[in-house]
Structures are given as structure tokens and as C-alpha cells.
Design an enzyme around this catalytic site. Structure first.
Site, short mmCIF file in Angstrom:
data_model
loop_
_atom_site.label_atom_id
_atom_site.label_comp_id
_atom_site.label_asym_id
_atom_site.label_seq_id
_atom_site.Cartn_x
_atom_site.Cartn_y
_atom_site.Cartn_z
N HIS A 184 -33.73 43.99 -55.48
CA HIS A 184 -33.92 42.41 -56.00
C HIS A 184 -34.67 42.12 -56.83
O HIS A 184 -36.53 42.28 -56.61
CB HIS A 184 -34.01 41.54 -54.50
CG HIS A 184 -33.80 40.18 -54.97
ND1 HIS A 184 -32.89 39.71 -54.94
CD2 HIS A 184 -34.82 39.17 -55.64
CE1 HIS A 184 -33.18 38.73 -54.67
NE2 HIS A 184 -33.92 38.17 -55.16
N CYS A 185 -34.36 41.78 -58.26
CA CYS A 185 -35.37 41.58 -59.22
C CYS A 185 -35.81 40.34 -59.24
O CYS A 185 -35.12 39.37 -59.29
CB CYS A 185 -34.60 42.12 -60.49
SG CYS A 185 -35.69 41.80 -62.57
N VAL A 186 -37.38 39.65 -59.50
CA VAL A 186 -37.67 38.34 -59.59
C VAL A 186 -37.26 38.05 -60.32
O VAL A 186 -36.75 36.53 -61.04
CB VAL A 186 -39.13 38.12 -58.58
CG1 VAL A 186 -39.13 37.25 -58.16
CG2 VAL A 186 -39.15 39.40 -57.31
#
Length: 348
Positions: free
Chosen positions: A195-197
Site C-alpha cells: 500500500h503506497c501512502v
């Protein structure tokens, strides 16, 4: 007196916020506000780094007048990087629930088609195609008579696998191999990577290619910007100390970002060539279907060339579901390479 003024200000702010939320409903969601804030921060950073360069570097402005193509290419790369960022952040990583919905819809449509004109329902809809890598004759795939999502998923696992062990306890859907539940998106993602913030979304099967191209373009833009900064400092050093100080600080920040981007680009290139995900590489010993496989064996790899083709050239409308390799296939992939293997392009 003072508390009354504070209450009045709070009420006024609340009314203004309510009006903003009515005009822009997306701002009422804290998660979407955070995502919009990140996007605004990224655009601001790019504008600052490029704007300071054109504001301070008179030689670059003169070069632009004589060689406009040079500056035009640089600005095109800047625009392409920002566009790629927004496309990647707005794209779907490939949710399990969507693939399941397409399969169930395809089966429902297929049952309604007369026997004389039956085709795979997914291709008839023109929306999505579900393909299973390494499927064997006799396996039930979308378009066959008795296909369902549960049966499709079970066919990808070894015989005797229980449905309970495949069902996500959060989404209550059967997960195909390589899928994982993301607690930030609150959905199961096909070929979950991370999950890429910074993007505000997951990186998975549906947008991993776009994510790689974004990193590549961002790295190229950072290198080019760093070269322009160094060229300015070589010519204009000690002319105006405050300008030099600003340029040096920005160059240090740019160098740190570039190191991170280069490492990230090399890491994801390695993952692509071996058909792995970040989650599978980091949590290999905790993932049930990877526990018994030797460390340096890549169970889902089809060779460098096929891995690149599947990653870059397969249409985004295809959900490419990969079944678990058999013990014989694992044994074959564990076999050391010989000179004959290189001559026959086994690695490709």
C-alpha cells in the site's frame, strides 16, 4: 467576553467548512482529504524545484531562447511525470471483489445465451477477461458450463484445500493465490505488492506497471533537475550567497530523493524480472503457499522474457490469475542451470 468571541469564531469556521463540504463532497472524507493533500504537496514540490531553477538561472533562460527544444523536452518530462502520478494514484490495483463480480456476471450471461451461439461470456461483454496461467485441460474456466468463483479459486490450489482457509476473514471472499487483504483500502487485492501512502492506493496487478513507469519518470526527472542545479552552482557560485544556499539545500534534498528512487526502481525491476511482489519477498516464510519452496526459487516466474511480456504487454482488462505450481514444476525450477539450459534459453 473572550470565550464568546472564541465560540463565535468556531461557529463561523464550522459554517464555512459545511459550505465547502457541500460544494466539494470529497473533502468531507478524512481519507480523501489526506489523499488530496498528498497530491497537492507533490505538485507543489515539483513546482518549487523547477520554479526556483528558472527563477535563479539566467543562463538557462538564455539557453531556452536559443535552444527551446531542450527546455521543451524537460517540461514535457515534468508534465508526463505528474500525469503518470495522477493516473497511477487514480487506477485500480485489481480488487478480488471486482474479479469475482465479473466472473459471476459472465456465468449468468453465459447461461442465458442460446446453445447455438455460445461464446465465452466475458469476451461477449467486452469488459474483462479472466485468464488462468498454466491452466490444464479439463479445468473449469470462465465460459465453461459449471464455472463459479469458488470453483475457479479452488482449481488454483492443490486438491483437498479447504474453502475456509482461502476465505478472507474481513471481506468474506475466496482469495486466489497471491491475493491479500489491504487494511488501508479495506479490500483484497490481486497480486498485492504494497500500500503506497504517497499514491494513496494499493499497488497490485492492475497498476504495478503504471507504478514502475512513474518511478522511472520521476527518477529521470530528478537526475535531469540535479544536473541543471549542479551546472548553475558551477557557474554562479559565490555571486549571491542566499541564492547559493537555497540551491544547495534543494540539491541535497534532491540527492536524497534520487537515491531512494533509484533503489526503489532497481528493486521493482528485480521483482518484475522474477515475477514476485514486495509482500511475497518480505513475508515469504509467513505465506502458506511459499513456506515449503526454497529461498532462491521463484515459483511464479515464467522466464525473464515472459515475465516482462506479461507485465508490460498484457491488457489491463485481463485479470491474470496464476495457479500454484505443482511439486514437479517446483522441482524443475529448483534444478541448477547448465550450459545447455542457457543455449536453449531456459532462463527466458
Amino acid at each position: 467576553m473572550f470565550p464568546a468571541v472564541c465560540r463565535s469564531l468556531r461557529d463561523s469556521c464550522a459554517r464555512v467548512l459545511d459550505r465547502c463540504y457541500r460544494l466539494f463532497p470529497c473533502l468531507s472524507d478524512p481519507a480523501r482529504r489526506s489523499s488530496l493533500g498528498l497530491k497537492a504537496a507533490l505538485v507543489t514540490l515539483h513546482v518549487v524545484f523547477v520554479g526556483v531553477l528558472f527563477l535563479f538561472d539566467a543562463d538557462l533562460v538564455k539557453k531556452t531562447k536559443h535552444e527551446p527544444w531542450y527546455t521543451a523536452l524537460y517540461l514535457v518530462l515534468l508534465l508526463a511525470t505528474l500525469v503518470q502520478y495522477f493516473l497511477t494514484s487514480g487506477s485500480s490495483p485489481g480488487y478480488v471483489i471486482d474479479a469475482m463480480g465479473y466472473v459471476n456476471e459472465a456465468n449468468a450471461v453465459f447461461r442465458k445465451i442460446p446453445a447455438s451461439s455460445k461464446q465465452p461470456a466475458s469476451s461477449k461483454n467486452g469488459n474483462v477477461v479472466i485468464s488462468v496461467e498454466g491452466s490444464q485441460p479439463g479445468r473449469n474456466l470462465p465460459g465453461s458450463h459449471a464455472t463459479s468463483w469458488t470453483k475457479l479459486v479452488l482449481d488454483m490450489y492443490p486438491p483437498g484445500t479447504s474453502i475456509r482457509s482461502l476465505t478472507c476473514s474481513y471481506c468474506n471472499v475466496e482469495q486466489p493465490p497471491r491475493a491479500k487483504h489491504c487494511h488501508d483500502c479495506e479490500r483484497c487485492v490481486l497480486q498485492f505488492d504494497h500500500h503506497c501512502v504517497w499514491l494513496g492506493t494499493c499497488v497490485g496487478q492492475g497498476n504495478h506497471c503504471r507504478f514502475w513507469w512513474y518511478i522511472f519518470e520521476e527518477t529521470a526527472l530528478s537526475i535531469w533537475t540535479g544536473i541543471l542545479y549542479i551546472s548553475y552552482l558551477k557557474v554562479n557560485i559565490a555571486r549571491a550567497w542566499w541564492k547559493d544556499a537555497i540551491m544547495i539545500v534543494l540539491l541535497v534534498i534532491l540527492a536524497i530523493s534520487l537515491i531512494f528512487l533509484l533503489l526503489l526502481l532497481l528493486f521493482h525491476s528485480y521483482l518484475i524480472l522474477t515475477n514476485q511482489t514486495t509482500y511475497e519477498l518480505v513475508r515469504r516464510r509467513r505465506i502458506p503457499y511459499l513456506r515449503g519452496i526454497p529461498e532462491r526459487v521463484y515459483p511464479f516466474s515464467n522466464g525473464v522474457c515472459r515475465n516482462l511480456y506479461n507485465f508490460c504487454c498484457v491488457r489491463t482488462s485481463i485479470y491474470n490469475l496464476e495457479r500454484l505450481p505443482t511439486a514437479r514444476e517446483i522441482e524443475e525450477k529448483s534444478r541448477p542451470y547448465t550450459c545447455l539450459d542457457f543455449l536453449t534459453c531456459r532462463c527466458c
